[in-house]
Design a protein around this motif. Structure first.
Motif, short mmCIF file in Angstrom:
data_model
loop_
_atom_site.label_atom_id
_atom_site.label_comp_id
_atom_site.label_asym_id
_atom_site.label_seq_id
_atom_site.Cartn_x
_atom_site.Cartn_y
_atom_site.Cartn_z
N ILE A 257 0.86 -1.19 0.00
CA ILE A 257 0.00 0.00 0.00
C ILE A 257 0.89 1.24 0.00
O ILE A 257 1.76 1.37 0.86
CB ILE A 257 -0.94 0.02 1.22
CG1 ILE A 257 -1.83 -1.23 1.23
CG2 ILE A 257 -1.80 1.28 1.23
CD1 ILE A 257 -2.63 -1.41 2.50
N GLY A 260 -2.33 5.15 0.26
CA GLY A 260 -3.73 4.76 0.15
C GLY A 260 -4.08 4.00 -1.12
O GLY A 260 -5.25 3.72 -1.37
N LYS A 261 -3.09 3.65 -1.93
CA LYS A 261 -3.32 2.91 -3.17
C LYS A 261 -2.67 1.53 -3.05
O LYS A 261 -1.53 1.42 -2.58
CB LYS A 261 -2.72 3.64 -4.38
CG LYS A 261 -3.22 5.06 -4.57
CD LYS A 261 -4.66 5.08 -5.04
CE LYS A 261 -5.10 6.52 -5.33
NZ LYS A 261 -6.53 6.57 -5.72
N THR A 262 -3.38 0.50 -3.50
CA THR A 262 -2.83 -0.86 -3.44
C THR A 262 -2.14 -1.21 -4.75
O THR A 262 -2.66 -0.92 -5.84
CB THR A 262 -3.94 -1.87 -3.14
OG1 THR A 262 -4.47 -1.62 -1.84
CG2 THR A 262 -3.42 -3.30 -3.18
N PHE A 277 -9.03 -2.90 -2.74
CA PHE A 277 -8.06 -3.05 -1.66
C PHE A 277 -8.59 -3.99 -0.59
O PHE A 277 -9.75 -4.41 -0.62
CB PHE A 277 -7.70 -1.69 -1.06
CG PHE A 277 -8.88 -0.92 -0.51
CD1 PHE A 277 -9.34 -1.13 0.78
CD2 PHE A 277 -9.53 0.02 -1.29
CE1 PHE A 277 -10.41 -0.43 1.29
CE2 PHE A 277 -10.62 0.74 -0.79
CZ PHE A 277 -11.05 0.51 0.50
N GLY A 278 -7.73 -4.30 0.39
CA GLY A 278 -8.10 -5.18 1.50
C GLY A 278 -7.63 -6.60 1.27
O GLY A 278 -7.62 -7.08 0.13
N ALA A 344 -10.28 -3.87 6.41
CA ALA A 344 -9.65 -3.49 5.14
C ALA A 344 -9.58 -1.98 4.97
O ALA A 344 -8.55 -1.43 4.57
CB ALA A 344 -10.43 -4.11 3.97
N GLU A 347 -7.01 -0.47 7.43
CA GLU A 347 -5.63 -0.77 7.03
C GLU A 347 -5.21 0.06 5.81
O GLU A 347 -4.05 0.41 5.66
CB GLU A 347 -5.49 -2.27 6.71
CG GLU A 347 -5.53 -3.14 7.95
CD GLU A 347 -5.70 -4.62 7.61
OE1 GLU A 347 -5.62 -4.97 6.40
OE2 GLU A 347 -5.92 -5.41 8.55
N GLN A 348 -6.19 0.36 4.94
CA GLN A 348 -5.87 1.14 3.74
C GLN A 348 -5.58 2.60 4.09
O GLN A 348 -4.74 3.24 3.45
CB GLN A 348 -7.04 1.04 2.75
CG GLN A 348 -6.70 1.49 1.34
CD GLN A 348 -5.84 0.47 0.60
OE1 GLN A 348 -5.59 -0.62 1.11
NE2 GLN A 348 -5.41 0.80 -0.60
#
Length: 462
Positions: A257, A260-262, A277-278, A344, A347-348
């Motif tokens: 991450i 804020g981007k996966t 995400f997650g 999720a 965590e993001q």
């Protein structure tokens, strides 16, 4: 399969169901003459049936609609065993299908892929369909939610060599208590995880698990089972020795991450930025990848497609955003889903305050005995809120719940609890939304709350 003629007539008993109305639309577009009945139809079924001039003129059951020139009747789960239209169809000797039986008949000569599991199956199915469409493959499908780029939730065509089906474990119809997914007879089955969340249908955990074991055991020689190896019970089912059946476990896809981007980490294409995400979605991607590999997509084709996947409707759906605040809606209606979705989002965006709202709406979630399954499921939220409508409890003929019942079940002393949707809306509108995110989780409507207006107000305050 023979070509469709405009003379072929099919009647839908309980046409308003999610899959039922989509199947009715698909057959209408193929040239069938379609009629239907239901005693209650809600949005979006109403608007979609109106668009194709398939909405019944009146709600209710009308045996006179069942005539001897019907090729078949398709019976939905919402109807009852004593339905008068069903009785008339039996009297006339008309062929009666459930929709799973009908889908199987239309795809008997195709490769059949079934995506099953307590959670994630709609998203995994959607990912596979997105990847196939992105790569211009010809395929049929049945999926449980609207997907961007797809007009309908059901597609049946003679030329497609493959059908991808979201299959659930619940009863097929009021006259057939077989799990729906057993009727599809898959060549490839993915099971995404097992979480007992409908004890009114399957009163014991063992009985619930048995449905998935039966699906795995039904696979033919040269078939394949793909399963989430992080699920202890599913690992037992997946690793069971089945002669000539390929067993493929999957796990969380490697990722990182950044701001804020996966970003997926792949050995084939390096880093692949994605829009979902997650950990639950990282597992969904791994499962979808395994299926796509088996049905002929290359790694490059899959990863190029997954970059643009935005998610299925109401699955971690972004309702609005500004520089300080994001507002998400998720279909999470079971304890495992509430826990996974809340974790999720936190965590993001670990630096943002997370306000998580869960509506208790299903039969199971409103049952005092089942409630303890929600223990600590909202712990990842900074501000945790539960809403339930006492009228829904009355309608389902369940024992009344108190705020103390809810607080005890969730094991969270500072849980905010509301039974009035207007008071819930007022509470949310008075929060400090600077550097904060809002998560709304429900399979219901939060008491018909105006979510668009709520989102606008929240974003003004952010």
């Amino acid at each position: 399969m023979s070509e469709i003629s405009s003379a072929r007539k099919i009647h839908f008993i309980s046409i308003g169901g999610s899959v039922m109305h989509n199947l009715a639309i698909e057959l209408h577009l193929k040239g069938f003459i379609i009629t239907g009945s239901d005693d209650e139809i809600y949005e979006p079924s109403v608007s979609r049936l109106v668009k194709y001039e398939l909405l019944p003129a009146m709600t209710g059951w009308f045996p006179e609609k069942i005539t001897s020139d019907l090729e078949a009747v398709i019976l939905g789960m919402h109807a009852r065993q004593d339905n008068p239209e069903l009785a008339k169809a039996r009297e006339l000797g008309i062929k009666i299908y459930s929709y799973p039986e009908y889908i199987f008949e239309q795809s008997e000569n195709k490769q059949r892929v079934v995506i099953a599991g307590s959670h994630g199956k709609t998203t995994i199915t959607s990912m596979i369909l997105h990847a196939l469409k992105f790569n211009n493959r010809i395929f049929n499908y049945l999926v449980g939610a609207q997907i961007e780029g797809f007009d309908n939730m059901v597609k049946l065509s003679n030329e497609a060599p493959l059908i991808v089906i979201e299959g659930d474990e619940y009863f097929t119809s009021p006259i057939d208590l077989t799990p729906k997914f057993m009727h599809y007879q898959p060549h490839i089955a993915l099971i995404s995880g097992i979480a007992w969340d409908h004890f009114n249908v399957f009163p014991t955990w063992e009985l619930y698990v048995k449905q998935f074991e039966s699906l795995a055991d039904s696979l033919p020689k040269a078939g394949a089972i793909i399963f989430d190896e992080t699920d202890d019970m599913l690992d037992v089912i997946g690793q069971k020795e089945r002669p000539d059946v390929i067993s493929t476990p999957y796990n969380v896809h490697p990722n990182k991450i950044v701001d804020g981007k996966t970003i997926l980490i792949t050995s084939e294409l390096g880093e692949v930025p994605i829009l979902v995400f997650g950990d639950h979605n990282m597992k969904n991607i791994s499962g979808a990848h395994a299926v796509c590999e088996r049905i002929g997509l290359t790694d490059e084709e899959f990863y190029n497609a997954i970059r643009t996947f935005k998610g299925a409707s109401k699955r971690m759906e972004l309702l609005g955003k500004n520089s300080d605040t994001l507002v998400y809606r998720d279909f999470a209606h079971a304890p495992s889903k509430v826990g996974a979705t809340t974790s999720a989002l936190k965590e993001q965006f670990p630096e943002r305050t997370l306000v998580a709202v869960a509506e208790l709406h299903t039969f199971s979630s409103l049952n005092k005995e089942f409630l303890k399954q929600y223990r600590r499921k909202l712990n990842a939220a900074d501000i945790a809120v539960v809403y339930f409508n006492p009228l829904t409890i009355e309608h389902k003929k369940l024992e009344a719940l108190t705020e103390e019942d809810i607080r005890t079940a969730f094991k969270r002393d500072n849980l905010e609890i509301f039974t009035d949707s207007s008071k819930l809306a007022d509470f949310l509108k008075t929060q400090d939304w600077e550097n904060s995110n809002l998560l709304l989780m429900s399979s219901g409507t939060f008491g018909d709350m105006d979510l668009k207006e709520l989102v606008e107000e929240v974003l003004k305050l952010g």
